[in-house]
Design an enzyme around this catalytic site. Sequence first.
Site, mmCIF file in Angstrom:
data_model
loop_
_atom_site.group_PDB
_atom_site.id
_atom_site.type_symbol
_atom_site.label_atom_id
_atom_site.label_comp_id
_atom_site.label_asym_id
_atom_site.label_seq_id
_atom_site.Cartn_x
_atom_site.Cartn_y
_atom_site.Cartn_z
ATOM 1 N N ARG A 57 33.081 66.148 -81.851
ATOM 2 C CA ARG A 57 33.967 66.162 -83.047
ATOM 3 C C ARG A 57 34.008 67.647 -83.477
ATOM 4 O O ARG A 57 32.717 68.541 -83.370
ATOM 5 C CB ARG A 57 33.426 65.263 -84.300
ATOM 6 C CG ARG A 57 33.175 63.758 -83.716
ATOM 7 C CD ARG A 57 34.171 62.976 -84.119
ATOM 8 N NE ARG A 57 33.823 61.436 -83.863
ATOM 9 C CZ ARG A 57 34.405 60.656 -83.212
ATOM 10 N NH1 ARG A 57 35.626 60.953 -82.919
ATOM 11 N NH2 ARG A 57 34.193 59.319 -83.041
ATOM 12 N N ASP A 88 44.047 59.433 -82.853
ATOM 13 C CA ASP A 88 45.090 60.286 -83.841
ATOM 14 C C ASP A 88 44.555 61.504 -84.176
ATOM 15 O O ASP A 88 45.235 62.661 -84.397
ATOM 16 C CB ASP A 88 45.540 59.184 -85.025
ATOM 17 C CG ASP A 88 44.088 58.923 -85.925
ATOM 18 O OD1 ASP A 88 43.185 58.545 -85.445
ATOM 19 O OD2 ASP A 88 44.137 59.159 -87.038
ATOM 20 N N THR A 111 41.133 55.467 -77.301
ATOM 21 C CA THR A 111 40.353 55.110 -78.553
ATOM 22 C C THR A 111 40.169 53.549 -78.415
ATOM 23 O O THR A 111 40.836 53.065 -78.239
ATOM 24 C CB THR A 111 41.005 55.616 -79.739
ATOM 25 O OG1 THR A 111 40.332 54.845 -80.849
ATOM 26 C CG2 THR A 111 42.533 55.192 -79.714
ATOM 27 N N ASP A 113 39.981 51.975 -80.927
ATOM 28 C CA ASP A 113 40.653 51.238 -82.224
ATOM 29 C C ASP A 113 41.772 50.785 -81.986
ATOM 30 O O ASP A 113 42.445 49.789 -82.675
ATOM 31 C CB ASP A 113 40.632 52.341 -83.105
ATOM 32 C CG ASP A 113 39.000 52.794 -83.590
ATOM 33 O OD1 ASP A 113 38.199 52.319 -83.403
ATOM 34 O OD2 ASP A 113 39.098 53.764 -84.307
ATOM 35 N N ARG A 148 23.652 28.148 -89.235
ATOM 36 C CA ARG A 148 23.640 29.413 -89.836
ATOM 37 C C ARG A 148 25.021 29.985 -90.009
ATOM 38 O O ARG A 148 25.677 29.925 -89.078
ATOM 39 C CB ARG A 148 22.720 30.421 -89.198
ATOM 40 C CG ARG A 148 21.101 30.342 -89.845
ATOM 41 C CD ARG A 148 20.559 31.575 -89.276
ATOM 42 N NE ARG A 148 18.948 31.470 -89.409
ATOM 43 C CZ ARG A 148 18.137 31.817 -88.754
ATOM 44 N NH1 ARG A 148 18.501 32.665 -87.751
ATOM 45 N NH2 ARG A 148 16.898 31.607 -88.918
ATOM 46 N N LYS A 200 31.804 21.443 -94.610
ATOM 47 C CA LYS A 200 31.939 20.129 -95.008
ATOM 48 C C LYS A 200 32.813 19.104 -93.984
ATOM 49 O O LYS A 200 32.738 18.321 -93.352
ATOM 50 C CB LYS A 200 32.458 20.123 -96.477
ATOM 51 C CG LYS A 200 32.406 18.687 -97.153
ATOM 52 C CD LYS A 200 32.477 18.612 -98.365
ATOM 53 C CE LYS A 200 32.985 17.289 -99.064
ATOM 54 N NZ LYS A 200 34.072 17.263 -99.991
ATOM 55 N N GLN A 244 29.748 49.123 -78.689
ATOM 56 C CA GLN A 244 31.232 48.503 -78.386
ATOM 57 C C GLN A 244 31.775 49.979 -77.461
ATOM 58 O O GLN A 244 32.886 49.684 -77.088
ATOM 59 C CB GLN A 244 31.878 48.435 -79.758
ATOM 60 C CG GLN A 244 31.677 47.044 -80.214
ATOM 61 C CD GLN A 244 32.067 47.257 -81.960
ATOM 62 O OE1 GLN A 244 32.845 46.766 -82.186
ATOM 63 N NE2 GLN A 244 30.959 47.964 -82.587
HETATM 64 N N1 LIG Z 1 44.313 67.487 -88.888
HETATM 65 C C1 LIG Z 1 43.644 67.983 -87.881
HETATM 66 N N2 LIG Z 1 44.148 69.149 -87.572
HETATM 67 C C2 LIG Z 1 43.544 69.768 -86.173
HETATM 68 N N3 LIG Z 1 42.564 69.243 -85.667
HETATM 69 C C3 LIG Z 1 42.267 67.926 -85.922
HETATM 70 C C4 LIG Z 1 42.829 67.153 -86.954
HETATM 71 N N4 LIG Z 1 42.364 65.983 -87.045
HETATM 72 C C5 LIG Z 1 41.236 66.016 -86.128
HETATM 73 N N5 LIG Z 1 41.211 66.944 -85.319
HETATM 74 C C6 LIG Z 1 40.360 67.516 -84.148
HETATM 75 O O1 LIG Z 1 40.299 66.401 -83.481
HETATM 76 C C7 LIG Z 1 39.127 65.824 -83.270
HETATM 77 C C8 LIG Z 1 38.824 64.482 -82.791
HETATM 78 O O2 LIG Z 1 39.438 63.574 -83.884
HETATM 79 P P1 LIG Z 1 38.556 62.384 -84.468
HETATM 80 O O3 LIG Z 1 39.462 61.991 -85.569
HETATM 81 O O4 LIG Z 1 37.164 62.617 -84.674
HETATM 82 O O5 LIG Z 1 38.595 61.547 -83.300
HETATM 83 P P2 LIG Z 1 39.824 60.656 -82.670
HETATM 84 O O6 LIG Z 1 40.663 61.486 -81.624
HETATM 85 O O7 LIG Z 1 38.938 59.617 -81.795
HETATM 86 O O8 LIG Z 1 40.630 60.063 -83.667
HETATM 87 C C9 LIG Z 1 38.322 66.189 -84.424
HETATM 88 O O9 LIG Z 1 36.821 66.588 -84.363
HETATM 89 C C10 LIG Z 1 38.991 67.710 -84.540
HETATM 90 O O10 LIG Z 1 38.441 68.837 -83.815
HETATM 91 O O1 LIG Z 2 30.100 57.534 -84.293
HETATM 92 P P1 LIG Z 2 31.182 58.326 -85.037
HETATM 93 O O2 LIG Z 2 31.624 59.766 -84.552
HETATM 94 O O3 LIG Z 2 30.869 58.346 -86.442
HETATM 95 O O4 LIG Z 2 32.531 57.477 -84.830
HETATM 96 C C1 LIG Z 2 32.571 56.099 -85.190
HETATM 97 C C2 LIG Z 2 33.915 55.779 -85.152
HETATM 98 O O5 LIG Z 2 34.562 56.009 -83.743
HETATM 99 C C3 LIG Z 2 35.270 54.770 -83.440
HETATM 100 O O6 LIG Z 2 34.478 54.002 -82.681
HETATM 101 C C4 LIG Z 2 36.621 55.349 -82.981
HETATM 102 O O7 LIG Z 2 36.205 56.095 -81.730
HETATM 103 P P2 LIG Z 2 37.249 56.619 -80.538
HETATM 104 O O8 LIG Z 2 38.401 56.802 -81.333
HETATM 105 O O9 LIG Z 2 36.536 57.717 -80.090
HETATM 106 O O10 LIG Z 2 36.896 55.349 -79.639
HETATM 107 C C5 LIG Z 2 35.521 54.060 -84.490
HETATM 108 O O11 LIG Z 2 35.909 52.569 -84.551
HETATM 109 C C6 LIG Z 2 34.285 54.255 -85.617
HETATM 110 O O12 LIG Z 2 34.633 54.400 -86.803
#
Ligand SMILES: Nc1ncnc2c1ncn2[C@@H]1O[C@H](COP(=O)(O)OP(=O)(O)O)[C@@H](O)[C@H]1O
Ligand SMILES: O=P(O)(O)OC[C@H]1O[C@](O)(COP(=O)(O)O)[C@@H](O)[C@@H]1O
Length: 321
Positions: A57, A88, A111, A113, A148, A200, A244
Site C-alpha cells: 500500500r 479500486d 481483489t 472483494d 452452539r 425452535k 482468505q
Molecule cells: N485516490 C487515489 N489516488 C491515487 N492513488 C491511489 C488512490 N487510491 C489508492 N491509490 C493507490 O493504490 C494503492 C492500492 O489501493 P488499495 O485501496 O490499498 O488496494 P486495492 O487496489 O486492492 O483497492 C494504494 O496503496 C495507493 O498507492
Molecule cells: O491487510 P489490509 O491491508 O488491511 O487489507 C485488508 C483488506 O484487504 C482486502 O482483503 C481486500 O484486499 P485485495 O483488494 O488486495 O484483495 C479487504 O477485504 C480487507 O478489508
Amino acid sequence: MNAALRAVVLAADHYQIEVVAFRHGYKGLLENESVVLRPHDVLHILQHSGTVIKSARCQRFKTIEAAQQASSVLDENNIQALVVIGGDGSFRGAHHLAQHWHGQIIGIPGTIDNDLYGTDATIGFATAVNIAMDALDKIRDTADAMDRVFIVEVMGRDAGFIGLSSAMAAGAERMILPELQRDKPLTIAALVKHIERVQKVRGEGSYVMVLSEHQWPGGAVALAEQLEAEYHLPCRPCLLGHIQRGGAPAPADRILGAQMGVHAVELIRSGATEVMTGIRGQENVAVPIVDTWQKKHPLDPNLLRIQHEIFNPVKKSQRNH
Ligand SMILES: Nc1ncnc2c1ncn2[C@@H]1O[C@H](COP(=O)(O)OP(=O)(O)O)[C@@H](O)[C@H]1O
Ligand SMILES: O=P(O)(O)OC[C@H]1O[C@](O)(COP(=O)(O)O)[C@@H](O)[C@@H]1O
C-alpha cells in the site's frame, strides 16, 4: 495474481513485447524497483497465491508529485504501456497517473472483494470463497455437536460478495452483509429472536452466521460476547482474516488470471488505454477504468433472495393456492 502476471509475460513474449515489472506496486514504481520478466521467470508460479513481484500500500502515490515522479520513472525505463493488477484503489491510482503520463494503462481486476463494476468476477474472489466455505463447513461440525451459535467474520472491505457466496455455499443460517445493513440495520434483539426461532423450528441449536467485516461494532468477538453476556446464548466467534487471501488459488482464479492477462496484452496491442479487462458471461470486455469504481457492482439479487428469504428457516411467504 501470479496467474495473471504469468499470462501477461507469456502473452507479451508471444507478441514479442518486452515486459518490465515494478516490484511492490506503486511504491516500487516510485523507487524504480524495475526488473525485466521473461517466460522463464514466471515458470510454475500460478499454483501460488499472492504475487512474486510483491505488493504494497502506498499513501504517497495519491499526491501529484508522486504521479509526476512515476511518469518520469516510466519514461526513463522506455515503458509504453502499464498493466495494473489490483482493486479500486489501484485503479484510482492508475487514473491519477494517467493525468500525468502519456502511455497506455490497462487494469486487471485482482481483489478478493469482487467489488468492481464491469466484470462478473475478480481474481482472488473464488479462492477466498472456497476458503471461507471450507472454514464454515468445519465450524459446522462443532456447532452441530454442541448446539452452539457461531459467528464467522469474513473479509470484503465494504462489499458482501464473499459473505453471500460463502454463506450460500455452506448453508449458513444468517448473513450480516453491508448491502443488507444499508437497507435495514440488524439489531441484537432481532438477531436473538431469529436464532431462537430457528432453534425452535429445528429443535436444535446449531446456528452459523456469516458476518462481513466492519458490520458490527467490535466485530465477531464483540457480538459473540454480547450474545453470551446479555442473552446467555452459547456463542463462539471465528475471524478468518488474511487466511482468505492465501493458499493454492482455485482453478477458476487461475483460469480467470490467464484470460485476463492475455486480454490485457491484446488490449495494449489494440491501442486501448484507461480500460480494465473484465469478463461478462463468456466474453472478454474492456471497461472504462473510472467506471470500475464510479459505478456499482451489486450483489446478485436472485442469490440474495434465495439465501436471505427462501432458505431462511423461519421466513415463509403466503401460500397462493
Ligand atoms: N485516490 C487515489 N489516488 C491515487 N492513488 C491511489 C488512490 N487510491 C489508492 N491509490 C493507490 O493504490 C494503492 C492500492 O489501493 P488499495 O485501496 O490499498 O488496494 P486495492 O487496489 O486492492 O483497492 C494504494 O496503496 C495507493 O498507492
Ligand atoms: O491487510 P489490509 O491491508 O488491511 O487489507 C485488508 C483488506 O484487504 C482486502 O482483503 C481486500 O484486499 P485485495 O483488494 O488486495 O484483495 C479487504 O477485504 C480487507 O478489508
